[in-house]
Design a protein around this motif. Structure first.
Motif, PDB file in Angstrom:
ATOM      1  N   ASP A  37      -6.068  -2.118   5.574  1.00  0.00           N
ATOM      2  CA  ASP A  37      -4.678  -1.680   5.654  1.00  0.00           C
ATOM      3  C   ASP A  37      -4.109  -1.306   4.294  1.00  0.00           C
ATOM      4  N   ILE A  38      -4.483  -2.052   3.238  1.00  0.00           N
ATOM      5  CA  ILE A  38      -3.928  -1.779   1.916  1.00  0.00           C
ATOM      6  C   ILE A  38      -4.724  -0.732   1.147  1.00  0.00           C
ATOM      7  N   ASN A  39      -5.814  -0.247   1.739  1.00  0.00           N
ATOM      8  CA  ASN A  39      -6.664   0.714   1.037  1.00  0.00           C
ATOM      9  C   ASN A  39      -5.900   1.986   0.660  1.00  0.00           C
ATOM     10  N   ASP A  40      -4.982   2.430   1.537  1.00  0.00           N
ATOM     11  CA  ASP A  40      -4.208   3.638   1.271  1.00  0.00           C
ATOM     12  C   ASP A  40      -3.146   3.421   0.198  1.00  0.00           C
ATOM     13  N   PHE A  41      -2.873   2.160  -0.149  1.00  0.00           N
ATOM     14  CA  PHE A  41      -1.821   1.870  -1.117  1.00  0.00           C
ATOM     15  C   PHE A  41      -2.365   1.323  -2.430  1.00  0.00           C
ATOM     16  N   LYS A  42      -3.699   1.257  -2.559  1.00  0.00           N
ATOM     17  CA  LYS A  42      -4.305   0.579  -3.707  1.00  0.00           C
ATOM     18  C   LYS A  42      -3.984   1.270  -5.037  1.00  0.00           C
ATOM     19  N   HIS A  43      -3.619   2.557  -5.007  1.00  0.00           N
ATOM     20  CA  HIS A  43      -3.277   3.267  -6.240  1.00  0.00           C
ATOM     21  C   HIS A  43      -2.085   2.609  -6.929  1.00  0.00           C
ATOM     22  N   PHE A  44      -1.164   2.092  -6.139  1.00  0.00           N
ATOM     23  CA  PHE A  44       0.047   1.481  -6.696  1.00  0.00           C
ATOM     24  C   PHE A  44      -0.112  -0.017  -6.932  1.00  0.00           C
ATOM     25  N   LEU A  45      -1.220  -0.583  -6.458  1.00  0.00           N
ATOM     26  CA  LEU A  45      -1.391  -2.032  -6.523  1.00  0.00           C
ATOM     27  C   LEU A  45      -2.533  -2.448  -7.435  1.00  0.00           C
ATOM     28  N   GLU A  46      -3.427  -1.522  -7.734  1.00  0.00           N
ATOM     29  CA  GLU A  46      -4.611  -1.792  -8.537  1.00  0.00           C
ATOM     30  C   GLU A  46      -5.385  -2.964  -7.925  1.00  0.00           C
ATOM     31  N   GLY A  47      -5.772  -3.957  -8.705  1.00  0.00           N
ATOM     32  CA  GLY A  47      -6.569  -5.049  -8.148  1.00  0.00           C
ATOM     33  C   GLY A  47      -5.753  -6.268  -7.777  1.00  0.00           C
ATOM     34  N   ASN A  48      -4.437  -6.192  -7.963  1.00  0.00           N
ATOM     35  CA  ASN A  48      -3.581  -7.374  -7.766  1.00  0.00           C
ATOM     36  C   ASN A  48      -3.607  -7.907  -6.346  1.00  0.00           C
ATOM     37  N   ILE A  49      -3.637  -7.009  -5.370  1.00  0.00           N
ATOM     38  CA  ILE A  49      -3.564  -7.451  -3.977  1.00  0.00           C
ATOM     39  C   ILE A  49      -4.917  -7.378  -3.286  1.00  0.00           C
ATOM     40  N   ASP A 134       1.434  11.300  -1.398  1.00  0.00           N
ATOM     41  CA  ASP A 134       1.362  12.030  -0.122  1.00  0.00           C
ATOM     42  C   ASP A 134       0.827  11.124   0.987  1.00  0.00           C
ATOM     43  N   THR A 135      -0.190  10.335   0.648  1.00  0.00           N
ATOM     44  CA  THR A 135      -0.772   9.422   1.640  1.00  0.00           C
ATOM     45  C   THR A 135       0.251   8.401   2.107  1.00  0.00           C
ATOM     46  N   VAL A 136       0.941   7.777   1.157  1.00  0.00           N
ATOM     47  CA  VAL A 136       1.919   6.735   1.485  1.00  0.00           C
ATOM     48  C   VAL A 136       3.097   7.316   2.263  1.00  0.00           C
ATOM     49  N   GLN A 137       3.599   8.457   1.812  1.00  0.00           N
ATOM     50  CA  GLN A 137       4.786   9.042   2.455  1.00  0.00           C
ATOM     51  C   GLN A 137       4.500   9.490   3.885  1.00  0.00           C
ATOM     52  N   LYS A 138       3.311  10.001   4.114  1.00  0.00           N
ATOM     53  CA  LYS A 138       2.949  10.416   5.473  1.00  0.00           C
ATOM     54  C   LYS A 138       2.704   9.202   6.373  1.00  0.00           C
ATOM     55  N   LYS A 139       1.997   8.210   5.837  1.00  0.00           N
ATOM     56  CA  LYS A 139       1.634   7.051   6.655  1.00  0.00           C
ATOM     57  C   LYS A 139       2.841   6.173   6.983  1.00  0.00           C
ATOM     58  N   LEU A 140       3.725   5.978   6.003  1.00  0.00           N
ATOM     59  CA  LEU A 140       4.881   5.098   6.201  1.00  0.00           C
ATOM     60  C   LEU A 140       6.147   5.865   6.574  1.00  0.00           C
ATOM     61  N   GLY A 192      13.379   5.138   1.685  1.00  0.00           N
ATOM     62  CA  GLY A 192      12.545   5.079   0.499  1.00  0.00           C
ATOM     63  C   GLY A 192      11.256   4.324   0.765  1.00  0.00           C
ATOM     64  N   CYS A 193      10.217   4.597  -0.030  1.00  0.00           N
ATOM     65  CA  CYS A 193       8.918   3.960   0.185  1.00  0.00           C
ATOM     66  C   CYS A 193       8.866   2.538  -0.357  1.00  0.00           C
ATOM     67  N   LEU A 194       9.767   2.194  -1.287  1.00  0.00           N
ATOM     68  CA  LEU A 194       9.754   0.853  -1.861  1.00  0.00           C
ATOM     69  C   LEU A 194       9.954  -0.208  -0.787  1.00  0.00           C
ATOM     70  N   THR A 195      10.983  -0.025   0.037  1.00  0.00           N
ATOM     71  CA  THR A 195      11.284  -1.011   1.075  1.00  0.00           C
ATOM     72  C   THR A 195      10.165  -1.095   2.105  1.00  0.00           C
ATOM     73  N   LYS A 196       9.667   0.061   2.536  1.00  0.00           N
ATOM     74  CA  LYS A 196       8.626   0.074   3.569  1.00  0.00           C
ATOM     75  C   LYS A 196       7.304  -0.476   3.043  1.00  0.00           C
ATOM     76  N   LEU A 197       6.977  -0.126   1.801  1.00  0.00           N
ATOM     77  CA  LEU A 197       5.732  -0.614   1.204  1.00  0.00           C
ATOM     78  C   LEU A 197       5.810  -2.119   0.970  1.00  0.00           C
ATOM     79  N   LYS A 198       6.966  -2.583   0.519  1.00  0.00           N
ATOM     80  CA  LYS A 198       7.161  -4.022   0.307  1.00  0.00           C
ATOM     81  C   LYS A 198       7.012  -4.782   1.628  1.00  0.00           C
ATOM     82  N   HIS A 199       7.596  -4.235   2.691  1.00  0.00           N
ATOM     83  CA  HIS A 199       7.513  -4.888   4.005  1.00  0.00           C
ATOM     84  C   HIS A 199       6.071  -4.923   4.505  1.00  0.00           C
ATOM     85  N   ARG A 200       5.351  -3.808   4.330  1.00  0.00           N
ATOM     86  CA  ARG A 200       3.974  -3.710   4.817  1.00  0.00           C
ATOM     87  C   ARG A 200       3.062  -4.683   4.069  1.00  0.00           C
TER      88      ARG A 200
END
Length: 239
Positions: A37-49, A134-140, A192-200
């Motif tokens: 699930d987090i694979n599409d968001f790993k660019h913004f998270l690096e190895g932290n999550i 683009d990936t995050v905005q389309k998916k979320l 905004g993507c911040l709220t949706k990404l934080k929730h996900r």
């Protein structure tokens, strides 16, 4: 003569290890699902999550071996194997507890971390950043950090990404909605993507916390049973 109580404990421990093996499968599946699930968001998270779910995947696989060791030790009535089983359970318990605590700490600082990461990314606006956006905005189904104005105010080219276009407002010829009238109602995603990404990600962190800590404390029962059975076997052998 073997005591009836020791025999009961042996079969309880054997049954527990079956449950333990199933819990290992649950940990393995939970880790895989979160990692996917987090694979599409790993660019913004690096190895932290990514570290916690990967750790759970490894632990889930390890648990199958530990459960087999516990079953074998109970059947053979081997104090040595049972003690090793208890020690390995204790190690797994500490690791799972650590994963749960790490997920809790990351969840607490998630919004601040995400906001900084998203802002830096949208400011750079290189090809990797834009692909990730683009990936995050389309998916979320979101746009920008807090809204589509972020692309106009922060990004290099000051242009709203086509991935911000609502699916039902995309022009089939241009594959975006930029040519739509400015008054066209909600042609861009307004969230905004911040709220949706934080929730996900927060939901995924909650899953790791629940699985990691919940299963860890259940394993304490196995440690107690294994130690009790090992001690009972040693007492019987002395008598």
């Amino acid at each position: 003569m073997k005591s009836c109580g020791m025999g009961i404990i042996k079969y309880i421990l054997f049954a527990f290890n079956f449950i333990f093996a199933v819990s290992g499968l649950g940990i393995l599946i939970a880790g895989i699902l979160v990692l996917i699930d987090i694979n599409d968001f790993k660019h913004f998270l690096e190895g932290n999550i990514q570290a916690p779910p990967i750790t759970l995947i490894v632990l889930g696989s390890l648990i199958f071996f530990i459960a087999f060791l516990g079953c074998y030790g109970a059947i053979r009535e081997s104090p040595t194997l049972l003690i090793w089983f208890a020690v390995l359970l204790g190690i797994v318990f500490l690791i799972e507890l650590g994963v749960g605590i790490a997920a809790c700490l990351f969840k607490a600082d998630l919004e601040e971390f995400l906001q900084k990461s998203l802002k830096n990314s949208i400011e750079r606006s290189n090809s990797n950043d834009l692909d990730a956006w683009d990936t995050v905005q389309k998916k979320l189904e979101c746009c920008g950090i807090t809204g589509y104005d972020d692309w106009v105010e922060i990004s290099k080219n000051r242009v709203i990404r086509s991935s911000c276009c609502r699916k039902d407002h995309i022009d089939n010829q241009t594959n975006d909605c930029s040519n739509r009238p400015a008054t066209y109602p909600d042609k861009y995603y307004t969230d905004g993507c911040l709220t949706k990404l934080k929730h996900r990600i927060g939901n995924n962190a909650s899953t790791l916390i629940t699985v990691g800590i919940g299963v860890a404390f259940i394993q304490l029962i196995g440690i107690v049973l294994a130690c009790y059975l090992a001690a009972s076997i040693r007492r019987e052998s002395v008598n």
